[in-house]
Design an enzyme around this catalytic site. Structure first.
Site, mmCIF file in Angstrom:
data_model
loop_
_atom_site.group_PDB
_atom_site.id
_atom_site.type_symbol
_atom_site.label_atom_id
_atom_site.label_comp_id
_atom_site.label_asym_id
_atom_site.label_seq_id
_atom_site.Cartn_x
_atom_site.Cartn_y
_atom_site.Cartn_z
ATOM 1 N N THR A 22 0.842 -1.210 0.000
ATOM 2 C CA THR A 22 0.000 0.000 0.000
ATOM 3 C C THR A 22 0.868 1.248 0.000
ATOM 4 O O THR A 22 0.585 2.208 -0.735
ATOM 5 C CB THR A 22 -0.940 -0.015 1.224
ATOM 6 O OG1 THR A 22 -1.715 -1.215 1.177
ATOM 7 C CG2 THR A 22 -1.858 1.185 1.226
ATOM 8 N N LYS A 43 -7.957 -1.604 -5.678
ATOM 9 C CA LYS A 43 -7.672 -2.777 -4.848
ATOM 10 C C LYS A 43 -8.809 -3.761 -5.099
ATOM 11 O O LYS A 43 -9.931 -3.566 -4.613
ATOM 12 C CB LYS A 43 -7.631 -2.369 -3.368
ATOM 13 C CG LYS A 43 -7.460 -3.517 -2.389
ATOM 14 C CD LYS A 43 -6.056 -3.652 -1.908
ATOM 15 C CE LYS A 43 -5.926 -4.763 -0.855
ATOM 16 N NZ LYS A 43 -4.541 -4.994 -0.468
ATOM 17 N N GLU A 114 -3.424 -2.805 -6.620
ATOM 18 C CA GLU A 114 -2.752 -3.443 -5.483
ATOM 19 C C GLU A 114 -3.356 -4.807 -5.199
ATOM 20 O O GLU A 114 -4.552 -4.931 -4.925
ATOM 21 C CB GLU A 114 -2.853 -2.586 -4.212
ATOM 22 C CG GLU A 114 -2.079 -3.248 -3.072
ATOM 23 C CD GLU A 114 -2.271 -2.640 -1.695
ATOM 24 O OE1 GLU A 114 -2.686 -1.478 -1.583
ATOM 25 O OE2 GLU A 114 -1.992 -3.378 -0.718
ATOM 26 N N GLY A 115 -2.526 -5.838 -5.218
ATOM 27 C CA GLY A 115 -2.980 -7.190 -4.917
ATOM 28 C C GLY A 115 -3.262 -7.379 -3.433
ATOM 29 O O GLY A 115 -3.168 -6.453 -2.626
HETATM 30 N N1 LIG Z 1 8.351 2.430 4.547
HETATM 31 C C1 LIG Z 1 7.683 2.110 5.648
HETATM 32 N N2 LIG Z 1 8.110 2.528 6.867
HETATM 33 C C2 LIG Z 1 7.423 2.247 7.985
HETATM 34 N N3 LIG Z 1 6.295 1.547 8.025
HETATM 35 C C3 LIG Z 1 5.823 1.101 6.850
HETATM 36 C C4 LIG Z 1 6.476 1.342 5.613
HETATM 37 N N4 LIG Z 1 5.750 0.775 4.622
HETATM 38 C C5 LIG Z 1 4.706 0.205 5.233
HETATM 39 N N5 LIG Z 1 4.744 0.400 6.551
HETATM 40 C C6 LIG Z 1 3.784 -0.077 7.554
HETATM 41 O O1 LIG Z 1 3.815 -1.505 7.574
HETATM 42 C C7 LIG Z 1 2.483 -2.009 7.627
HETATM 43 C C8 LIG Z 1 2.245 -2.839 6.388
HETATM 44 O O2 LIG Z 1 2.425 -2.009 5.238
HETATM 45 P P1 LIG Z 1 1.378 -2.038 4.058
HETATM 46 O O3 LIG Z 1 -0.013 -1.890 4.584
HETATM 47 O O4 LIG Z 1 1.818 -1.048 3.019
HETATM 48 O O5 LIG Z 1 1.622 -3.557 3.561
HETATM 49 P P2 LIG Z 1 0.825 -4.383 2.455
HETATM 50 O O6 LIG Z 1 1.841 -5.203 1.768
HETATM 51 O O7 LIG Z 1 0.034 -3.423 1.647
HETATM 52 O O8 LIG Z 1 -0.128 -5.323 3.295
HETATM 53 P P3 LIG Z 1 -1.505 -6.046 2.790
HETATM 54 O O9 LIG Z 1 -1.101 -7.387 2.284
HETATM 55 O O10 LIG Z 1 -2.300 -6.099 4.053
HETATM 56 O O11 LIG Z 1 -2.152 -5.171 1.751
HETATM 57 C C9 LIG Z 1 1.554 -0.793 7.740
HETATM 58 O O12 LIG Z 1 1.286 -0.558 9.101
HETATM 59 C C10 LIG Z 1 2.367 0.343 7.158
HETATM 60 O O13 LIG Z 1 2.030 1.608 7.686
HETATM 61 MG MG LIG Z 2 -1.973 -3.223 1.435
#
Ligand SMILES: Nc1ncnc2c1ncn2[C@@H]1O[C@H](COP(=O)(O)OP(=O)(O)OP(=O)(O)O)[C@@H](O)[C@H]1O
Ligand SMILES: [Mg+2]
Length: 234
Positions: A22, A43, A114-115
């Site tokens: 995300t 999404k 986004e997957g």
């Molecule tokens: N660069 C970063 N620095 C700090 N925290 C991050 C960073 N990127 C993501 N996060 C945090 O890590 C967690 C997971 O990130 P994110 O939601 O982007 O993952 P995702 O791969 O999209 O997960 P999902 O499979 O649930 O969609 C969230 O709480 C997000 O705020």
């Molecule tokens: Mg996500």
């Protein structure tokens, strides 16, 4: 690194859930907006969020100001098929998602999809995955979000092999969360990503999602130099 122009549909997958898809989706959207493109995000399946709660597309909206779109929403925090089974709900078909992305592509230069979780998580009742969606969208490619830490090389190579096996265009790797003080494993992992044919598009600094949104928006292009190279003008 290939410098070919980005396709109009970019699918964002990850080596796992919680790797920063995300955050990367938002950074890609912000980078494209800064380049003057009309861009949105989609999404297909949002799980783990109750009605009325903000999901991943609300986070993309918050960080970028773009009007991102959610497909189906399921309450259980798990993969879409088991989550749908728990609610006795039906999932949209692959054709539904292809139609929604195609409709968004009519009035946008770039649609970022986004997957859910990793590449082979099933998104439909027929068991199709983000890889199947990529295969069904003619002018598209997949960006892989990877961790920086120990184990990421294996997970990234598995994801790349699955994409390659299906003949899906690979746009590059993005590290989802890159620390200020990387250790030797993280530095060498990053070096490995740089050597891949599709290349490393960039890395999102750790803490980026908690930056003021104006800073997130203006900083995103510098985090993704490989993406900037491939963005054309509208
Ligand atoms: N660069 C970063 N620095 C700090 N925290 C991050 C960073 N990127 C993501 N996060 C945090 O890590 C967690 C997971 O990130 P994110 O939601 O982007 O993952 P995702 O791969 O999209 O997960 P999902 O499979 O649930 O969609 C969230 O709480 C997000 O705020
Ligand atoms: Mg996500």
């Amino acid at each position: 690194m290939s410098e070919s122009r980005l396709p109009p549909v970019v699918l964002v997958t990850g080596t796992d859930t919680d790797v920063g898809k995300t955050a990367v989706t938002a950074a890609v959207v912000a980078t494209a907006l800064a380049a003057g493109l009309r861009v949105t995000a989609y999404k297909p399946t949002q799980t783990g969020v109750a009605p009325g709660e903000p999901g991943d597309m609300a986070e993309v909206d918050r960080l970028t100001g773009a009007a991102a779109v959610e497909g189906v929403r399921l309450r259980a925090p798990m993969a879409p098929r088991p989550a749908a089974r728990l609610e006795s709900a039906g999932l949209p078909t692959l054709e539904d998602h292809v139609g929604r992305v195609a409709a968004l592509a009519v009035c946008h230069d770039l649609v970022v999809v986004e997957g859910a979780g990793g590449l082979l998580v099933e998104l439909t009742d027929a068991g199709e995955t983000l890889a199947d969606l990529a295969s069904a969208l003619p002018d598209s490619g997949v960006l892989v979000v990877a961790r920086s830490t120990l184990g990421t090389l294996n997970h990234t190579m598995l994801t790349r092999e699955a994409l390659s096996h299906r003949g899906i265009r690979q746009l590059g790797i993005v590290i989802g969360s890159w620390p200020d003080d990387p250790d030797v494993i993280e530095r060498t992992n990053r070096d490995e990503f740089e050597t891949l044919p599709e290349g490393l598009l960039g890395a999102i600094p750790r803490g980026a999602p908690t930056l003021p949104v104006s800073t997130f928006r203006t900083s995103a292009p510098a985090w993704l130099p490989g993406l900037v190279q491939r963005l054309g003008t509208p």
